[in-house]
Design an enzyme around this catalytic site. Structure first.
Site, PDB file in Angstrom:
ATOM      1  N   CYS A  89     -95.060  -8.243  37.127  1.00 45.21           N
ATOM      2  CA  CYS A  89     -95.645  -8.080  35.819  1.00 45.21           C
ATOM      3  C   CYS A  89     -97.048  -8.347  35.927  1.00 45.21           C
ATOM      4  CB  CYS A  89     -95.048  -9.098  34.818  1.00 45.21           C
ATOM      5  SG  CYS A  89     -95.030 -10.818  35.153  1.00 45.21           S
TER       6      CYS A  89
ATOM      7  N   ARG B 253    -100.363 -13.335  20.940  1.00 47.82           N
ATOM      8  CA  ARG B 253    -100.012 -14.184  22.193  1.00 47.82           C
ATOM      9  C   ARG B 253    -100.334 -15.720  21.954  1.00 47.82           C
ATOM     10  NH1 ARG B 253    -101.427 -12.694  28.530  1.00 47.82           N
ATOM     11  NH2 ARG B 253     -99.695 -11.313  27.826  1.00 47.82           N
TER      12      ARG B 253
ATOM     13  N   ARG C 157     -97.618  -0.113  30.390  1.00 49.30           N
ATOM     14  CA  ARG C 157     -98.089  -1.020  29.453  1.00 49.30           C
ATOM     15  C   ARG C 157     -98.648  -0.449  28.312  1.00 49.30           C
ATOM     16  NH1 ARG C 157     -98.360  -6.312  30.026  1.00 49.30           N
ATOM     17  NH2 ARG C 157     -98.039  -6.576  27.701  1.00 49.30           N
TER      18      ARG C 157
END
Ligand code: CP
Ligand code: NVA
Length: 298
Positions: free
Chosen positions: A257, A101, A285
């Site tokens: 989200c 990320r 997820r």
């Protein structure tokens, strides 16, 4: 070697395969002896905050038999300026896969190139492919095939989440409407490159009319905090609320989200009314990323 670097680079066949296997993994959670990551070490290298992505990957890797190492990018030498290409060449000799990320999409791509191990984009400024795979899985779990449906994204239409939705739309054959002020609409060349049926408009009501899914994301993405005041001013009104839901198809889904900022991109009442869907989406997820991991090492 496989990677998941962006929705743009995913093939329809691979998306279908991942989504189908997600349902199997969800059903079999806790029962399966299938351990495709046995003996493997996977690093999570994160330069931005995370709750869902971090926990779902850490749990998912362990459930598939692997070991997860969480590396805050600021704690390793990367945070002091060691180049990505060197970090990647070191880690590539020690671990079996990486989940990253970060800010620049090019960093994830460079890591994959130099580490030569399966690499997963866990959110960059450009894309959030794992999120959109889980979103589509959630939609299909509740409403059947997304092909031919209408998805309306409301809010900052130029950030990572809507961009990954844009690339998914052409591949999976649904209509995507982006309702955003001009300054927060996705670049026209990107929309053209993606193909498919994408409508970008400032007309929020028209975008919501008859939609099968209303979807939103934060107005201030990670890394954009300095623009918060201006964003909240310009994006004000691009909110999913009860009046907007009334314009969508009866029984339309509302998804987010997360994390959610009530009173900004979504109002409290709408969020709570659709909390079951939104938290199923968050749970998914885990199942979908286990399917991604399974696919990537197969
Ligand atoms: N939706 C999402 O990616 O959440 P996190 O930032 O908590 O990982
Ligand atoms: N667009 C948001 C997504 C958070 C999951 C961000 O980048 O902060």
């Amino acid at each position: 070697m496989k990677h998941l670097l962006s929705m743009e680079k995913m093939s329809r066949a691979d998306i279908d395969h991942i989504l189908e296997n997600s349902a199997v993994l969800k059903r079999q959670r806790g029962d399966s002896q299938h351990k495709p990551l046995a003996g493997q070490f996977w690093a999570l290298i994160f330069s931005k905050s995370s709750t869902r992505t971090r926990v779902s990957f850490e749990v998912g890797i362990r459930e598939l038999g692997g070991e997860a190492l969480f590396l805050n990018a600021n704690d390793i030498q990367l945070g002091r300026g060691e180049p990505i290409c060197d970090t990647a060449r070191v880690l590539g000799r020690m671990i079996h896969g990486a989940v990253i990320r970060t800010f620049a999409q090019s960093d994830v791509e460079q890591f994959a190139e130099y580490a030569k191990i399966p690499t997963i984009n866990a959110l960059t400024d450009d894309e959030h492919p794992c999120q959109i795979l889980a979103d589509i899985f959630t939609f299909q779990e509740k409403r059947g095939s997304i092909q031919g449906k209408v998805v309306t994204f409301v809010g900052d239409g130029a950030c990572n989440v809507p961009i990954s939705w844009i690339f998914a739309a052409a591949k999976l054959g649904f209509e995507l409407r982006i309702a955003a002020p001009k300054a927060f609409q996705p670049p026209a060349d990107l929309v053209k490159r993606a193909g498919g049926r994408i409508v970008c408009t400032e007309d929020l009501k028209a975008a919501a009319a008859g939609a099968d899914l209303l979807y939103t994301d934060v107005w201030v993405s990670m890394g954009k905090e300095a623009e918060a005041v201006e964003r909240i001013k310009v994006l004000g009104g691009y909110q999913i609320n009860q009046a907007l839901v009334k314009l969508a198809k009866p029984g339309a889904l509302v998804m987010h989200c997360l994390p959610a900022y009530r009173g900004k991109e979504i109002d409290e009442a709408t969020f709570e009314e659709h909390a079951q869907t939104i938290f199923d989406e968050a749970e998914n997820r885990l199942h979908v990323q286990k399917s991604v991991l399974n696919w990537i090492v197969s």
